[in-house]
Write an enzyme that holds these catalytic residues in place. Sequence first.
Site, PDB file in Angstrom:
ATOM      1  N   ASP A 141       0.830  -1.196   0.000  1.00 52.78           N
ATOM      2  CA  ASP A 141       0.000   0.000   0.000  1.00 52.78           C
ATOM      3  C   ASP A 141       0.871   1.255   0.000  1.00 52.78           C
ATOM      4  O   ASP A 141       1.888   1.322   0.699  1.00 52.78           O
ATOM      5  CB  ASP A 141      -0.892  -0.022   1.253  1.00 52.78           C
ATOM      6  CG  ASP A 141      -1.866   1.126   1.318  1.00 52.78           C
ATOM      7  OD1 ASP A 141      -2.770   1.181   0.471  1.00 52.78           O
ATOM      8  OD2 ASP A 141      -1.714   1.968   2.224  1.00 52.78           O
ATOM      9  N   GLU A 149       1.741  -0.124  -4.890  1.00 54.88           N
ATOM     10  CA  GLU A 149       0.779   0.903  -5.295  1.00 54.88           C
ATOM     11  C   GLU A 149       1.483   2.260  -5.308  1.00 54.88           C
ATOM     12  O   GLU A 149       1.917   2.743  -4.256  1.00 54.88           O
ATOM     13  CB  GLU A 149      -0.405   0.944  -4.325  1.00 54.88           C
ATOM     14  CG  GLU A 149      -1.394   2.061  -4.640  1.00 54.88           C
ATOM     15  CD  GLU A 149      -2.277   2.434  -3.462  1.00 54.88           C
ATOM     16  OE1 GLU A 149      -3.410   2.882  -3.689  1.00 54.88           O
ATOM     17  OE2 GLU A 149      -1.826   2.290  -2.301  1.00 54.88           O
TER      18      GLU A 149
END
Length: 549
Positions: free
Chosen positions: A199, A265
């Site tokens: 993330d 990401e």
Amino acid sequence: MREWWRGGVIYQVYPRSFQDTNGDGIGDLPGVMRRLDHIASLGVDAIWLSPIFQSPQADMGYDVSDYIAVDRLFGTMEDFDALIDRAHALGLKVIIDQVLSHTSDQHPWFRESRLNRTNARADWFVWADPKKDGSPPNNWPSVFGGRAWEWNPSRGQYYFHNFLIEQPDLNFHNPKVQDAVLDVMRFWLERGVDGFRLDTVNYYFHDAQLRNNPPARRPEHLPYAVNPYDMQEHRYSKSQPENVEFMRKVRKLLDRYPNTTSVGEVGDSHKAVPLMAEYTSGGDKLHMCYSFEFLGNAFTAEHFRSRIEAFFKAGKDGWPCWSFSNHDVNRHMTRWAEHARSPAELGRQAVALLTSFRGSVCLYQGEELGLPEADILYEELTDPPGKRFWPEYKGRDGCRTPMPWDEGETPNGFTSGKPWLPVKPEHSALNVTGQNADEASLLNFYRRFLNWRKQHDALVDGDIAFFKTGEPVLAFRRKSADGDVVCVFNLSPEALTVTVEGASSDPDPISQNAELQGKRLSLGPNGFAYFVAGSGIEVTFKGKAARKG
């Protein structure tokens, strides 16, 4: 032998909304395991589980209070182990989210760090003195609105949070922090996971000098952004050069566990594609990265072509992972509806287009059903930024609603209780059971197409070369030693004709709204054509704005 992740298809599971088994209205790990057969039937290679770790759930699990414990909302560690075993038995790899840029403010690391300036973890988070007037040390904003600094009286300092106040950022300039998060990853690798979705991977490091971000360029005739975060160029608050060396440490760890992978990401509106290339090139950093380049409203040939070409120009040996929908953005069936004559045609074109690009692919749960964005009422909202910026921005709840499994009334087999978000009627009508029984359904097309794709190496990991076509036609050749595949897409709801020279056969039956007569390829609304024996084919289309060069 090809690495499984290179050109692989990953199915994202948002556990809260997948399948509830205990009636509390929230999906859980036993529910995911119950529905693994559905995922395997699609022909995907892996699942990605959004966070299942212990959390106060201020940001739906992206605020972790214990990295090595399963939150009781989702089940137990034994449930997780059983899920891993069942997935592997079905031939599915399992990737889990790792939220390493920040923790929950309830994490023991932060609870210790905030006590004073002398404790053992005093510099594990980003702390800074106020200015003389008591204001924060710089102008950095939070992604979720407001300033990115929160005052802590016990230390007499501000702490930095890129997201919610409840999500303090870790200080990756401290080697002990790096070692600690690598230990977390090692724990899950030993548990049997096949990799990580990282993330906000470009948020790990901040500028140690805490310099102010410059303003973003904004044409004067345009209104201000809904979120002030979008008014800055985030030059110093993220995407720092020190991040690259940490990526090498991550890869070194993963290389000790054969057949594991990583997908990062990248959230950066100014340099996302170059960062994707930088983080994945050289074979010593991440395996894959994705960004939000294809998660917005742009739906043009030039947009898709330019981003893919830019990636491979910047990192010839890097590897991207593309997606059209996920848990953070409006579903593409709604974003791109104006470019289609019917949802069915758009849905089939979308999966064909996405999985024909060079790179790996992430599919988001419900995408295979053609789910549109759900229209969530204000009183139904759970998402913090949605509440803050309503109604101009309605948050992310509309793409996070539960999966409709069974026919009949809502919530369509998702739960025996009240679902945490509602299942709307338009979703209820697209349920899995009904589509399973309909050979012409989008769900069954996903199965046919993904299995057809596996039969053509060129579409899995072959090179890509674009034809010089104008809007709204996107055409390219995927090349491999086993043969070429030529792909032609009409990205519009209007019929058109494309010139195709050198075709020795009609388009493959997997195509949509496509007919070849001589050199004239007729493509109906959202039509697409595949030519499997495509080595000698040339495609031309002047279109509305033929590409120069």
